[in-house]
Design a protein around this motif. Structure first.
Motif, PDB file in Angstrom:
ATOM      1  N   LEU A 110       0.827  -1.206   0.000  1.00 22.82           N
ATOM      2  CA  LEU A 110       0.000   0.000   0.000  1.00 22.82           C
ATOM      3  C   LEU A 110       0.862   1.256   0.000  1.00 22.82           C
ATOM      4  N   ALA A 116      -5.223   0.920  -5.798  1.00 26.69           N
ATOM      5  CA  ALA A 116      -5.407  -0.462  -5.350  1.00 26.69           C
ATOM      6  C   ALA A 116      -6.478  -1.162  -6.158  1.00 26.69           C
ATOM      7  N   TRP A 134     -10.071  -1.861   2.876  1.00 28.09           N
ATOM      8  CA  TRP A 134     -10.802  -0.856   2.094  1.00 28.09           C
ATOM      9  C   TRP A 134     -10.961   0.427   2.910  1.00 28.09           C
ATOM     10  N   GLU A 136      -9.047   1.459   5.310  1.00 26.36           N
ATOM     11  CA  GLU A 136      -7.733   2.095   5.422  1.00 26.36           C
ATOM     12  C   GLU A 136      -7.435   2.914   4.169  1.00 26.36           C
ATOM     13  N   CYS A 137      -7.720   2.342   3.009  1.00 21.20           N
ATOM     14  CA  CYS A 137      -7.491   3.066   1.753  1.00 21.20           C
ATOM     15  C   CYS A 137      -8.398   4.290   1.666  1.00 21.20           C
ATOM     16  N   MET A 142      -7.023   6.730  -1.231  1.00 18.77           N
ATOM     17  CA  MET A 142      -6.382   5.986  -2.318  1.00 18.77           C
ATOM     18  C   MET A 142      -7.418   5.541  -3.350  1.00 18.77           C
ATOM     19  N   ARG A 144      -9.363   3.273  -5.946  1.00 15.94           N
ATOM     20  CA  ARG A 144      -9.581   1.826  -5.893  1.00 15.94           C
ATOM     21  C   ARG A 144     -10.506   1.371  -7.013  1.00 15.94           C
TER      22      ARG A 144
END
Length: 731
Positions: A110, A116, A134, A136-137, A142, A144
């Motif tokens: 990551l 991601a 998910w 955390e992203c 981030m 996705r």
């Protein structure tokens, strides 16, 4: 994304170093074990022309899961980088392990990535640990996308899976999670299952047929278009809702037709900004085929929709003394800032450091500054040293392909950095900088080991040092109380891999022994003791007598020594000797061999000889007096108690609290947390939570996390103390 021309050759698919940061895409694959991440990577490599039709590179190996341990365990246990090239874009695919024990490798992936791909099995669904990643992203914004695999399974249902993904990942906005393509099924087989043979693009309304083994584009039959109308309209509305053009929705609702090219551009921008999360389908190529289902569409999404490194920015950077430093994002001409995201050992080239460049340009044979800070509690000493790097390479399976330089935004392997460890920063030697480390989980499963033989003992220290240098989620402890060497790991599989690497990579055979917690002893009541050490064996003899009183103190008091001698019964110069002897005996223990704490020792009387008394004699007398006092009273065992904080989904609060109570835990309270979770705080004896990381994972289906910190020692219940002492005698 579905109507672009794709021109590439097999050679072009084998990516080398990038020539500009905007021509790089760094993508991490996330998903539970068995979801098909590694298979997907190999399918993408085949489509990009980086491997042959058998899915192998030139040396016959695979592009991922090539480690011997991975072959034996039949699962990914480490982060692997697979660089590809597609439409002139270098794609760095970071394949991560799906098993929870190797979450450290996932966190490293990551950190190195800018976007991601969440890989979800159509037959297994979404597990709790994938939901947590998910979140955390989402917390860091981030970008996705979701890839649905295992469409060939009998229970696979793409429509149902997209609904589950929208419900699970969409949160308050399920229309931000929508498919870009719908699968097309071929004739039904004898088993009643109709295989997926192609895709239809919801925006372009083009049909992409993979039934021949290569992607063929067709116009769909007119009778198919009404079947996709509802999904297409929903997708268009979802894209428009996230469009930066605020007038687009009004024009759409007013009946104005939407230009497909404009929709695709808005879709790509929304994906890159991390506000829209497309769902795609993918499957490996059939034997002899050149392209797997959906791989061209997925590569198009990566190159067209995922952000470039300059768009994603850089972590916080400081000077060595902690002063913040601002850098131009991903500028190849700026000062060098790179981070070691993985360290491994190669039997032929030695230590290899996989680095992500955030700024500057790294060249072969360059001298760099290596900074490592903030991991001293895990056996990683802070260090600042200049080192000359060896060769620069891009990995591909077991191969290492040399490159002359690597620019900001790209990833590469650096050879022969002797001091660099995972998490370290590489910077210019004349301008040392430090990247803020990423968050890593605490290893909470203890593994006590000892060398199997004398030759192993000689190699153990070096092997363990190399092991923890590679893996910052592992902590090495030399426990001074129990005299054990302890490797703290994330779980049983993590521990198994550590032992296997010690044996196969470093030639060290170890035995696993029961882990002991650091117990203490204290007096259960007041007692008195007389230490008499009188010997005459020719020449100067030994003469020392001391009398002490011992009484228990409140927890946390330690050992207190009080001098109440009157009249010079014990000469002043020998009183420190008595204290030294008492403390030395207390450190050894007086009953079960555990250190004595929380007592007051009062020296009240004694005798000395003008010739035969000495420092050594009074030390011995002090130790004897303490042992005699211990023999006249009850000695209590004290056990360490930890404060445990468990973050768990609301559905599992009851079972977790019940389990903590069964471990002699005292629940201190609960707090409601975000995302339907509860934080439980409890005090639990450490002897009861040695395997709690394993048990909690099973109890919560992998959705709970916990932390622990020592708070105090307190008396152990009699029946538990008797059991512990019996186990110690039988060990």
């Amino acid at each position: 994304m579905g109507d672009k021309a794709h021109t590439h050759t097999g050679a072009a698919g084998r990516a080398q170093a990038a020539d500009h940061p905007t021509s790089v895409r760094n993508v991490v694959l996330v998903g539970h074990s068995g979801s098909g991440k590694t298979t997907l990577v190999e399918a993408l490599a085949l489509t990009a022309g980086a491997v042959n039709r058998a899915g192998r590179v030139e040396d016959g190996g695979t592009v991922s899961d090539y480690d011997d341990i991975e072959h034996r365990q039949q699962r990914s246990v480490q982060l692997s980088l697979v660089p590809l090239e597609w439409d002139g874009i270098k794609i760095n695919l970071l394949d991560t392990p799906g098993y929870a024990d190797f979450v450290g490798e996932l966190r490293a992936g990551l950190r190195a990535a800018d976007a991601a791909l969440f890989v979800v099995s159509a037959s297994d669904g979404v597990d709790g640990s994938t939901r947590m990643v998910w979140d955390e992203c989402a917390a860091v914004g981030m970008p996705r996308a979701i890839v649905v695999t295992h469409l060939e399974a009998a229970r696979a249902d793409f429509t149902e899976m997209t609904r589950v993904c929208a419900e699970t990942f969409g949160g308050d906005d399920p229309d931000a999670v929508l498919p870009l393509y719908l699968p097309l099924h071929g004739p039904q087989g004898l088993d009643g299952h109709a295989p997926v043979t192609g895709l239809i693009g919801l925006l372009t309304q083009k049909l992409f047929d993979y039934s021949s083994g290569e992607r063929e584009e067709h116009e769909p039959d007119p009778d198919r278009l009404p079947l996709i109308e509802e999904a297409r309209n929903r997708l268009i509305e979802g894209i428009i809702a996230e469009s930066e053009d605020e007038t687009l929705m009004d024009r759409y609702l007013g009946g104005e037709p939407c230009d497909v090219k404009t929709l695709i551009e808005d879709l790509e921008k929304a994906v890159a900004r991390g506000v829209f999360f497309p769902v795609l389908a993918a499957a490996p190529a059939a034997e002899g085929a050149r392209q797997g289902l959906g791989t061209v569409e997925l590569l198009g999404l990566i190159t067209g929709g995922f952000p470039t490194p300059p768009e994603h920015g850089t972590p916080r950077v400081t000077t060595i003394d902690g002063t913040p430093r601002e850098l131009n994002p991903c500028d190849p001409d700026a000062p060098l800032v790179a981070e070691v995201v993985k360290t491994s050992s190669d039997p032929y080239v030695g230590r290899l450091s996989l680095v992500r460049l955030f700024s500057g340009t790294l060249r072969a044979d360059q001298t760099v500054h290596v900074s490592g800070h903030g991991l001293a509690d895990r056996g990683h000493e802070d260090h600042d040293v200049d080192e000359r790097i060896g060769a620069l390479t891009t990995p591909f399976g077991k191969q290492q392909r040399p490159v002359s330089h690597v620019i900001a935004g790209d990833l590469a392997c650096v050879a022969k950095l002797g001091r660099a460890e995972t998490g370290d920063t590489l910077s210019d030697k004349d301008d040392p900088l430090l990247v803020e480390p990423w968050e890593m989980p605490d290893p909470l499963l203890p593994l006590a080991i000892r060398a199997h033989s004398k030759p192993d003992e000689d190699k153990l220290s070096q092997g363990l040092a190399r092991l923890v240098a590679e893996d910052p989620t592992m902590r090495l402890e030399h426990n001074q109380d129990t005299h054990q060497v302890v490797l703290w790991c994330l779980g049983e599989a993590h521990a198994d891999v550590a032992l296997e690497r010690l044996r196969s990579r470093y030639g060290v055979q170890v035995d696993v022994v029961p882990h002991r917690v650091a117990l203490r002893e204290t007096f259960g009541g007041k007692a008195a003791g007389r230490g008499r050490h009188v010997k005459q064996s020719g020449g100067h003899g030994q003469f020392a007598i001391c009398e002490i009183d011992v009484e228990p103190l409140p927890g946390g008091s330690g050992l207190e020594f009080v001098d109440k001698v009157v009249g010079g019964a014990v000469p002043r110069q020998f009183i420190p000797s008595v204290e030294k002897g008492v403390r030395a005996q207390a450190a050894k223990g007086v009953a079960a061999g555990h250190p004595l704490i929380d007592v007051r020792v009062t020296l009240r009387d004694g005798k000395a000889h003008s010739v035969d008394s000495s420092d050594a004699a009074f030390q011995t007398a002090g130790a004897l007096a303490l042992r005699e006092a211990a023999a006249d009273t009850r000695i209590n065992l004290l056990e360490p108690v930890a404060e445990v904080s468990v973050l768990v989904g609301d559905d599992y609060v009851g079972p977790v609290m019940s389990d903590l109570s069964g471990r002699r835990g005292r629940v201190l309270g609960t707090e409601q947390s975000v995302g339907g979770r509860t934080l439980i705080r409890a005090e639990v004896p450490e002897i009861e939570i040695g395997r709690y990381s394993v048990d909690l994972r099973a109890l919560s289906h992998g959705t709970a996390r916990f932390s622990r910190r020592y708070v105090r020692h307190e008396p152990m219940p009699t029946q538990v103390a008797e059991r512990v002492q019996e186990e110690a005698l039988n060990a």
